[in-house]
Design a protein around this motif. Structure first.
Motif, PDB file in Angstrom:
ATOM      1  N   PHE A   1      53.976  50.343  47.427  1.00  0.00           N
ATOM      2  CA  PHE A   1      54.880  50.578  48.575  1.00  0.00           C
ATOM      3  C   PHE A   1      55.762  49.383  48.889  1.00  0.00           C
ATOM      4  CE2 PHE A   1      53.042  47.981  51.988  1.00  0.00           C
ATOM      5  CZ  PHE A   1      51.783  47.684  51.489  1.00  0.00           C
ATOM      6  N   LYS A   2      55.423  48.225  48.352  1.00  0.00           N
ATOM      7  CA  LYS A   2      56.170  47.005  48.697  1.00  0.00           C
ATOM      8  C   LYS A   2      57.643  47.132  48.363  1.00  0.00           C
ATOM      9  CE  LYS A   2      52.321  44.875  49.732  1.00  0.00           C
ATOM     10  NZ  LYS A   2      51.955  44.365  51.046  1.00  0.00           N
TER      11      LYS A   2
ATOM     12  N   SER B   1      51.047  36.161  48.253  1.00  0.00           N
ATOM     13  CA  SER B   1      50.727  37.541  47.917  1.00  0.00           C
ATOM     14  C   SER B   1      49.338  37.718  47.327  1.00  0.00           C
ATOM     15  CB  SER B   1      51.759  38.069  46.917  1.00  0.00           C
ATOM     16  OG  SER B   1      51.489  39.415  46.586  1.00  0.00           O
ATOM     17  N   THR B   2      48.746  38.877  47.635  1.00  0.00           N
ATOM     18  CA  THR B   2      47.527  39.287  46.939  1.00  0.00           C
ATOM     19  C   THR B   2      47.902  40.028  45.654  1.00  0.00           C
ATOM     20  OG1 THR B   2      47.429  41.319  48.258  1.00  0.00           O
ATOM     21  CG2 THR B   2      46.164  39.432  49.077  1.00  0.00           C
TER      22      THR B   2
ATOM     23  N   ASN C   1      50.755  42.552  44.919  1.00  0.00           N
ATOM     24  CA  ASN C   1      51.831  43.545  44.887  1.00  0.00           C
ATOM     25  C   ASN C   1      53.155  43.013  45.422  1.00  0.00           C
ATOM     26  OD1 ASN C   1      50.662  45.784  43.632  1.00  0.00           O
ATOM     27  ND2 ASN C   1      49.514  46.273  45.492  1.00  0.00           N
ATOM     28  N   THR C   2      53.086  42.240  46.486  1.00  0.00           N
ATOM     29  CA  THR C   2      54.326  41.660  47.016  1.00  0.00           C
ATOM     30  C   THR C   2      54.956  40.745  45.965  1.00  0.00           C
ATOM     31  OG1 THR C   2      53.517  41.786  49.274  1.00  0.00           O
ATOM     32  CG2 THR C   2      55.312  40.247  48.881  1.00  0.00           C
TER      33      THR C   2
ATOM     34  N   GLY D   1      45.840  45.357  55.453  1.00  0.00           N
ATOM     35  CA  GLY D   1      45.604  43.996  54.973  1.00  0.00           C
ATOM     36  C   GLY D   1      46.279  43.026  55.911  1.00  0.00           C
ATOM     37  N   ASN D   2      47.549  42.742  55.636  1.00  0.00           N
ATOM     38  CA  ASN D   2      48.323  41.884  56.530  1.00  0.00           C
ATOM     39  C   ASN D   2      48.861  42.691  57.712  1.00  0.00           C
ATOM     40  OD1 ASN D   2      48.943  39.178  56.851  1.00  0.00           O
ATOM     41  ND2 ASN D   2      50.949  39.340  55.889  1.00  0.00           N
ATOM     42  N   ALA D   3      48.622  43.994  57.694  1.00  0.00           N
ATOM     43  CA  ALA D   3      48.886  44.930  58.795  1.00  0.00           C
ATOM     44  C   ALA D   3      50.364  45.274  59.007  1.00  0.00           C
ATOM     45  CB  ALA D   3      48.246  44.441  60.098  1.00  0.00           C
ATOM     46  N   GLY D   4      51.206  44.946  58.033  1.00  0.00           N
ATOM     47  CA  GLY D   4      52.623  45.277  58.143  1.00  0.00           C
ATOM     48  C   GLY D   4      52.900  46.762  57.943  1.00  0.00           C
ATOM     49  N   ASN D   5      52.204  47.379  57.009  1.00  0.00           N
ATOM     50  CA  ASN D   5      52.547  48.755  56.652  1.00  0.00           C
ATOM     51  C   ASN D   5      52.232  49.743  57.759  1.00  0.00           C
ATOM     52  OD1 ASN D   5      53.839  50.263  54.660  1.00  0.00           O
ATOM     53  ND2 ASN D   5      51.902  50.994  53.787  1.00  0.00           N
TER      54      ASN D   5
ATOM     55  N   ALA E   1      43.668  43.486  47.110  1.00  0.00           N
ATOM     56  CA  ALA E   1      44.974  43.618  47.787  1.00  0.00           C
ATOM     57  C   ALA E   1      44.858  43.419  49.293  1.00  0.00           C
ATOM     58  CB  ALA E   1      45.581  44.985  47.485  1.00  0.00           C
ATOM     59  N   ILE E   2      43.694  43.763  49.867  1.00  0.00           N
ATOM     60  CA  ILE E   2      43.531  43.654  51.321  1.00  0.00           C
ATOM     61  C   ILE E   2      42.476  42.600  51.694  1.00  0.00           C
ATOM     62  CG2 ILE E   2      44.456  45.921  51.925  1.00  0.00           C
ATOM     63  CD1 ILE E   2      41.549  46.977  52.048  1.00  0.00           C
TER      64      ILE E   2
ATOM     65  N   GLU F   1      44.987  52.156  43.060  1.00  0.00           N
ATOM     66  CA  GLU F   1      44.200  50.925  42.960  1.00  0.00           C
ATOM     67  C   GLU F   1      43.093  50.927  44.026  1.00  0.00           C
ATOM     68  OE1 GLU F   1      45.756  47.099  44.525  1.00  0.00           O
ATOM     69  OE2 GLU F   1      47.708  48.032  44.251  1.00  0.00           O
TER      70      GLU F   1
ATOM     71  N   THR G   1      48.512  53.269  48.416  1.00  0.00           N
ATOM     72  CA  THR G   1      49.522  52.205  48.463  1.00  0.00           C
ATOM     73  C   THR G   1      49.960  51.657  47.103  1.00  0.00           C
ATOM     74  OG1 THR G   1      47.606  50.837  48.940  1.00  0.00           O
ATOM     75  CG2 THR G   1      49.046  51.376  50.801  1.00  0.00           C
TER      76      THR G   1
END
Ligand code: F0G
Length: 358
Positions: A68-69, A92-93, A95-96, A195-199, A248-249, A295, A325
């Motif tokens: 999704f990034k 990044s973990t 994907n970013t 994860g970083n809670a942006g989505n 990723a998270i 994933e 994601t």
């Protein structure tokens, strides 16, 4: 159909949703035609879970770099280009960094990516490498890497493309638009990993914008899932050493902590946690019953559906969307590691017939 007789192609999220995005004619659109991902009905999975719900998988693994990034990256990189940036940077973990590397090389921007040493999946590493990003492995976790990125960007001419860059969330909100466009309304629930809670923050923005302009008449309950060993929002405290198989998270101090909590509260949803075992079980079930390969982190949303269903949470016929994601091929070590090794046969028809059990 186009004048060439071919199907019109999906033009990417900026052209598809231009009126909802902070772009104008001066913005150079850097796109890999991201978005337009399928909303896959998952009736077998719903049945196996034992739920009476109408379950859909929003498969974000079908984006150009497999996650999704790309929705946020097309906008962040286009705006960086518009503003005259020469270089971008992210922590990044995995994907970013893959998405940053692809979009920046496409428009001649230099990309620097910081990753936690030894903790990113193989596929993601291969992407950042092949797109020629400068990769720096940090002896520390994602949270430490993001803190370094922020400090560097304060002093040096480099644009941060993590989700603290507001254009990232603006782009990512388009996934909520697509769900509504396909269903013709908002779902009752939207589940996704956090994860970083942006989505989850971006989706809630998207649903609210569609609600305000009358495209949908109701809003979904937003249900975010953290991995049990990396669940700072659920526990209400920073996790210094987060751990989970869902790399990723694996995040202990999410940047969008507060807006994610607000999204859950305002929507009457929740931020909950699922164990690595529950994530792995959901990951197997999605692949086995629906033929969809995501994933590990992506399976957290489905693990959340299973968990809430056991509590008797759903009413018959309610519509639940789970965002998957990222693509399963991002992390082949994980799928191979939990699967049975294939049998080797000596060759020759007899040994094949024997092995097939005919
Ligand atoms: N799922 C996948 C596959 C991810 O890569 C991420 C985040 C998330 C879920 C969580 O999304 O951070 O918006 O809550 N990956 C980031 C990265 C951190 O660096 O690729 P979030």
């Amino acid at each position: 159909m186009s004048k060439h007789g071919r199907m019109d192609r999906w033009p990417g999220i900026i052209e598809s949703y231009r009126e909802f995005l902070p772009v104008d004619e001066k913005t150079p659109v850097v796109t890999l035609l991201e978005g337009g991902t399928p909303l896959i009905p998952a009736p077998r999975l719903a049945e196996m879970i034992g739920g009476n719900i109408d379950l859909f998988l929003k498969f974000e693994g079908e984006n150009p770099t497999g996650s999704f990034k790309d929705r946020g990256m097309t906008l962040a990189i286009s705006k960086a280009k518009e503003e005259g940036a020469r270089a971008v940077i992210c922590a990044s973990t995995g994907n970013t960094s893959a998405s940053t590397a692809a979009y920046s090389t496409r428009c001649g921007l230099k990309a620097y990516v910081l990753i936690p040493e030894g903790k990113i999946a193989l596929g993601k590493m291969s992407q950042a490498l092949i797109h020629q990003a400068t990769i720096l492995q940090v002896k520390g976790n994602f949270d430490e890497a993001l803190s370094l990125v922020k400090q560097v960007a304060e002093k040096y001419p480099v644009t941060v493309v993590n989700s603290i860059n507001p254009y990232r969330l603006e782009g990512q909100k388009t996934a909520a638009f697509e769900v509504c466009d396909v269903l013709g309304s908002a779902p009752d629930y939207h589940f996704m990993p956090v994860g970083n809670a942006g989505n989850i923050t971006a989706h809630w923005m998207g649903y609210n914008e569609y609600y305000k302009c009358g495209k949908i008449a109701s809003l979904p309950k937003m249900i975010g899932l953290q991995a049990a060993g990396s669940a700072p929002i659920v526990h209400g405290r920073v996790i210094k050493e987060p751990h989970t198989i869902a790399t990723a998270i694996r995040i202990g101090n999410p940047a969008s902590w507060k807006p994610a909590l607000e999204a859950a509260a305002e929507s009457k949803g929740e931020i909950n946690l699922v164990t690595d075992e529950e994530i792995t079980e959901a990951y197997r079930m999605i692949a086995k019953y629906e033929g969809v390969f995501c994933e590990p982190a992506s399976a957290a949303g489905v693990a959340g559906v299973i968990k809430l269903n056991k509590r008797g949470h759903f009413k018959k016929g309610e519509v639940a969307v789970c965002t998957l994601t990222g693509h399963g091929l991002k992390d082949p070590d994980f799928s191979i590691g939990i699967s049975e090794k294939p049998e080797t046969i000596p060759g020759g028809l007899d040994s094949l017939i024997q092995a097939l059990g005919f």
